[in-house]
Design a protein around this motif. Structure first.
Motif, mmCIF file in Angstrom:
data_model
loop_
_atom_site.group_PDB
_atom_site.id
_atom_site.type_symbol
_atom_site.label_atom_id
_atom_site.label_comp_id
_atom_site.label_asym_id
_atom_site.label_seq_id
_atom_site.Cartn_x
_atom_site.Cartn_y
_atom_site.Cartn_z
ATOM 1 N N TYR A 72 0.816 -1.219 0.000
ATOM 2 C CA TYR A 72 0.000 0.000 0.000
ATOM 3 C C TYR A 72 0.849 1.269 0.000
ATOM 4 C CZ TYR A 72 -4.028 -2.947 0.876
ATOM 5 O OH TYR A 72 -5.019 -3.898 0.760
ATOM 6 N N ARG A 73 2.145 1.124 -0.161
ATOM 7 C CA ARG A 73 3.019 2.298 -0.180
ATOM 8 C C ARG A 73 2.863 3.054 -1.489
ATOM 9 N NH1 ARG A 73 8.011 -0.713 2.848
ATOM 10 N NH2 ARG A 73 6.815 -1.080 4.737
ATOM 11 N N LYS A 74 3.349 4.274 -1.512
ATOM 12 C CA LYS A 74 3.281 5.170 -2.684
ATOM 13 C C LYS A 74 1.846 5.598 -2.986
ATOM 14 C CE LYS A 74 7.705 4.679 -3.419
ATOM 15 N NZ LYS A 74 8.602 5.566 -2.727
ATOM 16 N N GLN A 75 0.985 5.576 -1.944
ATOM 17 C CA GLN A 75 -0.400 6.033 -2.084
ATOM 18 C C GLN A 75 -0.702 7.172 -1.105
ATOM 19 O OE1 GLN A 75 -3.261 2.764 -2.078
ATOM 20 N NE2 GLN A 75 -1.674 1.364 -2.800
ATOM 21 N N ALA A 76 0.349 7.750 -0.539
ATOM 22 C CA ALA A 76 0.252 8.869 0.409
ATOM 23 C C ALA A 76 -0.402 8.482 1.743
ATOM 24 C CB ALA A 76 -0.456 10.068 -0.205
ATOM 25 N N LEU A 77 -0.467 7.180 2.049
ATOM 26 C CA LEU A 77 -1.064 6.769 3.317
ATOM 27 C C LEU A 77 -0.192 7.164 4.502
ATOM 28 C CD1 LEU A 77 -2.475 3.258 2.346
ATOM 29 C CD2 LEU A 77 -3.673 5.449 2.470
ATOM 30 N N GLY A 78 1.131 7.105 4.335
ATOM 31 C CA GLY A 78 2.036 7.538 5.396
ATOM 32 C C GLY A 78 1.859 9.010 5.700
ATOM 33 N N THR A 79 1.758 9.814 4.662
ATOM 34 C CA THR A 79 1.541 11.248 4.836
ATOM 35 C C THR A 79 0.187 11.500 5.496
ATOM 36 O OG1 THR A 79 2.960 11.784 2.965
ATOM 37 C CG2 THR A 79 1.359 13.461 3.618
#
Length: 138
Positions: A72-79
């Motif tokens: 699920y990375r590179k989907q702005a979930l961390g941000t």
């Protein structure tokens, strides 16, 4: 005297002792520790990311873990998680955020999100750096 493994009661004595010392030197601005722990779930209800953090007694947001599943990375979930935790902390009186990471983890992520490098340990682990960040919350 003997050095021995700690049990839960021993750990409480140590933590309480340090807290008493600290609070004698600088008064608390908020409760000792306010946990802020949130996760993101997918449509099936599976946890795909989360942040484990809290506000310390001097109104600092301490981010311990921020993780997003690799798929699920590179989907702005961390941000999205980081922004959410910063807003929640600010609502509760936090004025500063702090986190550490390694160069192979999320150095660029925190820089992109306006965190400032305040220190680092070079060659830890061997060939890498542990980086310490802070950010003023508004």
């Amino acid at each position: 005297m003997v050095i021995d493994l700690c049990n839960k009661a021993d750990i409480k004595i140590i933590v309480d002792g340090l807290n008493a010392y600290n609070l004698d030197k600088v008064a608390a601005l908020s409760p000792i520790w306010t946990p802020l722990e949130f996760c993101i779930k997918n449509e099936q209800g599976d946890v795909i990311g989360g942040v484990l953090a809290g506000i310390n007694y001097w109104n600092g947001l301490e981010i311990k873990i921020l993780w997003v599943d690799e798929g699920y990375r590179k989907q702005a979930l961390g941000t999205k998680l980081l922004s959410y935790i910063e807003k929640e902390a600010t609502k509760r009186g936090a004025t500063m955020a702090m986190v550490d990471t390694f160069d192979f983890q999320a150095e660029g992520f925190y820089i992109k999100n306006n965190y400032e490098i305040i220190g680092e340990i070079k060659d830890f682990p061997k060939g890498h750096r542990r980086i310490y960040f802070s950010k003023v919350l508004q």
